[in-house]
Design an enzyme around this catalytic site. Structure first.
Site: not given
Length: 341
Positions: A108, A172, A175, A243
Site C-alpha cells: 500500500n 510509514s 509520507t 510497520n
C-alpha cells in the site's frame, strides 16, 4: 466459514474497494448487533493496562474510528485506530493498494488518508466499545519535517482523553521524509517534546495514557539499539515493531511486487521478527514490545511472543484469513508467559 464464502467475491474487487466494503460492513454490524466481547484468554498486564488477550488490531484498517464496535465483535484484546493527522487529507492517488495472494502480502501507498483528528475524536465518543483502544497519530504530508513534532503534539492533545494508549507513527514509507524522524537527533527531540506533553496532559486529565513508538523493519541492528536507547532515555512506555517494509526481495517476479509503497503480510514476517528480537535484547525488559508484521496463523503469533514481544497485532492476515485468524491467534497464545515469570 462465512468469510471463506465471501472472500472470493471480495477478491474480485480492487483491494481498496474491498477494504472500504469490509469497513462499511463492520460499521453496520457494530451499530445493529450486540456489543462484542474479547476472545477469552489469560489476561496480560502491559504498560499498566490489563489486556483481556494478547491479540490486537494494528492501525491502518480503521483510520477514522468508523467501525470500532464492529471490529470489537472479532474478539480482539485491543484495537488500534488511525493513523490520524491534524487536518484531513486525501492521501496518495489511486490505485494505491495491491494484493499479492501468491505470497499472502499487500503493498500500500495510502499516504495517511484520513478525515482529520476531530472526526476521529467524534467517532470514538459515539462508539460503545469500552475495551483497550490505541490511537495512532502522524503528521500531515505538507508539514515540513522540521515542524513534524507540532502535528504530533496537536493530535496528542485531542486524542489523549479518549485513548487507552497513543502510538506515534514515524515509520510509514508513504509520507515523504517521515522515516527521517527515526534518526538519532530527530527522534531525541520528538520524544522529548512528546514526553513533556504526556506529563502535562496526565496532570490536566488526572490519568496517565501510555505512549508507544512504531518503527520500521528496514533498520540495521545499530539503528535498533539507538532507538532502544532513546526509548529508555525518554521513558517511553512501549514500542511497536514493525510497520511495513520497502524491501522487495520476497516478492521479486510477483504481480504488483514492483509497486511502490509499504509491503506487509507474510513477506515481512522474518524482518519484523528480527527487529523484535533485537529490540528485546537491547531493552532487556525495560519496556514492552508490541509485535506486528506478517502474522498469518497462530504459530506466527506465538513466534512473535517467543522473540520478545508481549502483545501481537494483526492486519494484513485478516485479508487472507478473516476473523478466524483472531480466534486462532488467541488460542495459540492464551497460556503464554514471559520467560522471566
Amino acid at each position: 466459514m462465512l468469510y471463506d464464502i465471501v472472500r472470493p467475491l471480495l477478491f474480485t474487487l480492487d483491494a481498496e474497494t474491498a477494504h472500504e466494503f469490509a469497513l462499511h460492513s463492520l460499521n453496520f454490524a457494530g451499530r445493529m448487533l450486540p456489543a462484542g466481547r474479547p476472545e477469552p484468554a489469560e489476561p496480560a498486564e502491559v504498560m499498566g493496562l490489563r489486556f483481556p488477550n494478547r491479540i490486537g488490531l494494528a492501525a491502518g484498517l480503521d483510520k477514522n474510528g468508523e467501525a470500532i464496535d464492529g471490529l470489537a465483535r472479532m474478539g480482539f484484546g485491543f484495537i488500534e485506530i488511525g493513523t490520524i493527522t491534524p487536518r484531513p487529507q486525501p492521501g496518495n492517488p489511486r490505485p494505491r493498494m495491491f494484493r499479492l495472494p501468491e505470497v499472502r502480502g499487500i503493498i500500500n501507498r495510502m499516504g495517511f488518508n484520513n478525515h482529520g483528528v476531530d472526526v476521529l475524536a467524534a467517532n470514538v465518543k459515539t462508539a460503545r466499545f469500552r475495551g483497550i483502544l490505541g490511537i495512532n497519530i502522524g503528521k500531515n504530508f505538507d508539514t515540513l519535517i522540521e515542524n513534524a513534532a507540532d502535528d504530533y503534539l496537536a493530535c496528542l492533545d485531542k486524542v489523549y482523553p479518549l485513548a487507552s494508549y497513543v502510538t506515534v507513527n514515524i515509520s510509514s514509507p508513504n509520507t515523504k521524509n517521515l522515516r527521517q524522524l527515526q534518526g538519532e537527533s530527530e527522534l531525541d527531540d520528538l520524544l522529548g517534546r512528546l514526553k513533556a506533553a504526556q506529563t502535562r496532559l496526565a496532570d490536566a486529565h488526572g490519568r496517565y495514557v501510555p505512549l508507544t513508538l512504531k518503527i520500521a523493519p528496514d533498520l540495521d541492528e545499530a539503528q535498533v539499539i539507538n532507538i532502544a536507547d532513546a526509548l529508555r532515555r525518554h521513558r517511553i512506555d512501549g514500542v511497536i515493531a514493525t510497520n511495513t517494509t520497502i524491501a522487495r526481495d520476497k516478492v521479486q517476479g510477483i504481480r504488483y511486487g514492483e509497486q511502490q509503497g509499504g509491503l506487509s503480510g507474510a513477506p515481512v514476517f522474518e524482518a519484523s521478527t528480527t527487529v523484535v528480537r533485537q529490540l528485546a535484547a537491547a531493552l532487556a525488559g525495560e519496556l514492552p514490545i508490541i509485535a506486528a508484521g506478517g502474522v498469518l496463523d497462530g504459530r506466527d503469533a506465538r513466534a512473535k511472543l517467543d522473540a520478545g514481544a508481549r502483545l501481537v497485532q494483526v492486519y494484513s492476515g485478516l485479508v487472507y484469513r478473516g476473523p478466524a485468524l483472531v480466534r486462532e491467534c488467541v488460542r495459540a497464545t492464551h497460556d503464554w508467559k514471559p520467560a522471566a515469570q
